[in-house]
Scaffold this motif. Structure first.
Motif, PDB file in Angstrom:
ATOM      1  N   PHE A 116      40.964  37.777  31.512  1.00 43.52           N
ATOM      2  CA  PHE A 116      39.862  37.406  32.410  1.00 43.52           C
ATOM      3  C   PHE A 116      38.508  37.940  31.962  1.00 43.52           C
ATOM      4  O   PHE A 116      37.475  37.325  32.244  1.00 43.52           O
ATOM      5  CB  PHE A 116      40.159  37.823  33.859  1.00 43.52           C
ATOM      6  CG  PHE A 116      40.117  39.302  34.122  1.00 43.52           C
ATOM      7  CD1 PHE A 116      38.944  39.912  34.543  1.00 43.52           C
ATOM      8  CD2 PHE A 116      41.260  40.086  33.987  1.00 43.52           C
ATOM      9  CE1 PHE A 116      38.900  41.277  34.802  1.00 43.52           C
ATOM     10  CE2 PHE A 116      41.231  41.448  34.226  1.00 43.52           C
ATOM     11  CZ  PHE A 116      40.040  42.046  34.643  1.00 43.52           C
ATOM     12  N   ASN A 117      38.481  39.081  31.251  1.00 45.28           N
ATOM     13  CA  ASN A 117      37.197  39.614  30.773  1.00 45.28           C
ATOM     14  C   ASN A 117      36.533  38.658  29.766  1.00 45.28           C
ATOM     15  O   ASN A 117      35.348  38.322  29.901  1.00 45.28           O
ATOM     16  CB  ASN A 117      37.392  40.987  30.122  1.00 45.28           C
ATOM     17  CG  ASN A 117      37.614  42.085  31.152  1.00 45.28           C
ATOM     18  OD1 ASN A 117      36.896  42.163  32.136  1.00 45.28           O
ATOM     19  ND2 ASN A 117      38.615  42.911  30.932  1.00 45.28           N
ATOM     20  N   THR A 118      37.312  38.233  28.783  1.00 47.90           N
ATOM     21  CA  THR A 118      36.794  37.301  27.776  1.00 47.90           C
ATOM     22  C   THR A 118      36.456  35.957  28.406  1.00 47.90           C
ATOM     23  O   THR A 118      35.416  35.347  28.092  1.00 47.90           O
ATOM     24  CB  THR A 118      37.837  37.096  26.655  1.00 47.90           C
ATOM     25  OG1 THR A 118      38.115  38.355  26.057  1.00 47.90           O
ATOM     26  CG2 THR A 118      37.329  36.131  25.603  1.00 47.90           C
TER      27      THR A 118
ATOM     28  N   LYS B  73      34.371  38.096  37.340  1.00 48.07           N
ATOM     29  CA  LYS B  73      35.602  38.795  36.938  1.00 48.07           C
ATOM     30  C   LYS B  73      36.459  39.145  38.142  1.00 48.07           C
ATOM     31  O   LYS B  73      37.690  39.043  38.089  1.00 48.07           O
ATOM     32  CB  LYS B  73      35.254  40.080  36.165  1.00 48.07           C
ATOM     33  CG  LYS B  73      34.769  39.857  34.756  1.00 48.07           C
ATOM     34  CD  LYS B  73      34.444  41.200  34.108  1.00 48.07           C
ATOM     35  CE  LYS B  73      33.851  41.024  32.725  1.00 48.07           C
ATOM     36  NZ  LYS B  73      33.481  42.313  32.123  1.00 48.07           N
ATOM     37  N   ARG B  74      35.811  39.561  39.214  1.00 42.92           N
ATOM     38  CA  ARG B  74      36.563  39.924  40.416  1.00 42.92           C
ATOM     39  C   ARG B  74      37.338  38.722  40.976  1.00 42.92           C
ATOM     40  O   ARG B  74      38.468  38.856  41.441  1.00 42.92           O
ATOM     41  CB  ARG B  74      35.598  40.470  41.474  1.00 42.92           C
ATOM     42  CG  ARG B  74      36.276  41.259  42.581  1.00 42.92           C
ATOM     43  CD  ARG B  74      35.258  41.891  43.510  1.00 42.92           C
ATOM     44  NE  ARG B  74      34.510  40.902  44.263  1.00 42.92           N
ATOM     45  CZ  ARG B  74      34.989  40.267  45.344  1.00 42.92           C
ATOM     46  NH1 ARG B  74      36.208  40.520  45.764  1.00 42.92           N
ATOM     47  NH2 ARG B  74      34.247  39.394  45.978  1.00 42.92           N
ATOM     48  N   HIS B  75      36.728  37.553  40.896  1.00 40.70           N
ATOM     49  CA  HIS B  75      37.372  36.342  41.422  1.00 40.70           C
ATOM     50  C   HIS B  75      38.516  35.849  40.543  1.00 40.70           C
ATOM     51  O   HIS B  75      39.443  35.206  41.038  1.00 40.70           O
ATOM     52  CB  HIS B  75      36.336  35.224  41.588  1.00 40.70           C
ATOM     53  CG  HIS B  75      35.497  35.353  42.823  1.00 40.70           C
ATOM     54  ND1 HIS B  75      34.364  36.137  42.869  1.00 40.70           N
ATOM     55  CD2 HIS B  75      35.634  34.818  44.057  1.00 40.70           C
ATOM     56  CE1 HIS B  75      33.834  36.069  44.072  1.00 40.70           C
ATOM     57  NE2 HIS B  75      34.582  35.271  44.813  1.00 40.70           N
TER      58      HIS B  75
ATOM     59  N   LYS C  91      45.257  29.431  42.025  1.00 43.48           N
ATOM     60  CA  LYS C  91      45.083  30.529  42.988  1.00 43.48           C
ATOM     61  C   LYS C  91      43.707  31.165  42.827  1.00 43.48           C
ATOM     62  O   LYS C  91      43.041  31.497  43.813  1.00 43.48           O
ATOM     63  CB  LYS C  91      46.173  31.590  42.788  1.00 43.48           C
ATOM     64  CG  LYS C  91      47.535  31.186  43.341  1.00 43.48           C
ATOM     65  CD  LYS C  91      48.554  32.298  43.113  1.00 43.48           C
ATOM     66  CE  LYS C  91      49.928  31.874  43.634  1.00 43.48           C
ATOM     67  NZ  LYS C  91      50.957  32.889  43.321  1.00 43.48           N
ATOM     68  N   ALA C  92      43.286  31.321  41.572  1.00 47.03           N
ATOM     69  CA  ALA C  92      41.985  31.938  41.310  1.00 47.03           C
ATOM     70  C   ALA C  92      40.835  31.013  41.684  1.00 47.03           C
ATOM     71  O   ALA C  92      39.853  31.438  42.302  1.00 47.03           O
ATOM     72  CB  ALA C  92      41.889  32.338  39.841  1.00 47.03           C
ATOM     73  N   THR C  93      40.946  29.735  41.324  1.00 46.54           N
ATOM     74  CA  THR C  93      39.840  28.810  41.600  1.00 46.54           C
ATOM     75  C   THR C  93      39.720  28.496  43.086  1.00 46.54           C
ATOM     76  O   THR C  93      38.643  28.131  43.553  1.00 46.54           O
ATOM     77  CB  THR C  93      39.980  27.500  40.793  1.00 46.54           C
ATOM     78  OG1 THR C  93      41.252  26.901  41.057  1.00 46.54           O
ATOM     79  CG2 THR C  93      39.836  27.781  39.295  1.00 46.54           C
ATOM     80  N   ARG C  94      40.811  28.652  43.833  1.00 46.81           N
ATOM     81  CA  ARG C  94      40.708  28.488  45.298  1.00 46.81           C
ATOM     82  C   ARG C  94      39.837  29.574  45.901  1.00 46.81           C
ATOM     83  O   ARG C  94      39.235  29.380  46.959  1.00 46.81           O
ATOM     84  CB  ARG C  94      42.110  28.532  45.929  1.00 46.81           C
ATOM     85  CG  ARG C  94      42.898  27.252  45.794  1.00 46.81           C
ATOM     86  CD  ARG C  94      44.297  27.398  46.361  1.00 46.81           C
ATOM     87  NE  ARG C  94      45.196  26.438  45.749  1.00 46.81           N
ATOM     88  CZ  ARG C  94      46.492  26.647  45.566  1.00 46.81           C
ATOM     89  NH1 ARG C  94      47.042  27.806  45.933  1.00 46.81           N
ATOM     90  NH2 ARG C  94      47.248  25.719  45.017  1.00 46.81           N
TER      91      ARG C  94
END
Length: 203
Positions: free
Chosen positions: A74-76, A65-67, A41-44
């Motif tokens: 997600f921060n690390t 980070k937003r994506h 979902k994120a990489t799309r």
């Protein structure tokens, strides 16, 4: 065991969505303590905007980070992805190296991630041991071991050569959908009669 898994699924592959070795590397880095579904979902959202080291660096850490903010840690992960992209550009011309030591030297890339990339992107006969494969290898008696490295080494010795390239995918999919952690689906398992697990679940 592998002949049966192969008959059921002749061409297994990762459930992570990717089109280049770099996209696969990023997807696997993002998948730590996350599901493949969540990563996809994120990489799309991410890959249509930035799917090369240069493009991700141009995007910047805050925008990255937003994506990927729907993924755990997600921060690390964003920090590691940015650092990895910088190294890929500076040392490898923006390409993913086909070398274990070089891969493992990248920020946020461990042995398991390196094995996935070497196997899935480059066709090497490596086996990345995650929680699913660790469970299946121990539960079935195929390659018992107290830690992932012991299991990996045992699998590389015991999996017949002709099945070694795809073994990682067969075992992870079997662990994800059939030999699940809490209540394995023994009645529908194609290798149940070859399995050493005694308390098999009834029909």
């Amino acid at each position: 065991m592998f002949a049966r898994l192969a008959e059921l699924n002749p061409h297994p592959t990762t459930e992570l969505e990717y089109s280049t070795p770099f996209e696969l590397l990023i997807a696997v880095m993002l998948s730590a303590q996350a599901t493949d579904v969540g990563v996809n979902k994120a990489t799309r959202r991410l890959f249509p905007v930035a799917n090369t080291p240069a493009a991700i660096l141009a995007l910047g850490e805050d925008e990255l980070k937003r994506h990927i903010s729907t993924i755990g840690l997600f921060n690390t992960k964003a920090k590691n992805v940015i650092a990895t992209c910088r190294i890929l550009l500076e040392r490898y011309g923006g390409e993913v190296p086909r070398d274990r030591d070089a891969l493992e030297a990248l920020p946020g890339v461990g042995r398991k991630t390196a094995n996935v990339v070497l196997n899935t992107a480059f066709g090497e006969e490596t086996i990345a041991v995650d929680t699913h494969i660790f469970r299946v290898a121990n539960r079935t008696g195929l390659a018992p071991g107290a830690n992932v490295r012991v299991v990996e080494d045992a699998l590389l010795k015991r999996v017949p050569r002709e099945f070694r390239r795809d073994a990682h995918h067969w075992l992870i999919l079997h662990g994800r959908y059939v030999c699940v952690a809490r209540k394995p689906k023994c009645p529908e398992c194609v290798i149940r009669d070859l399995c050493a697990y005694r308390p098999k679940t009834p029909p």
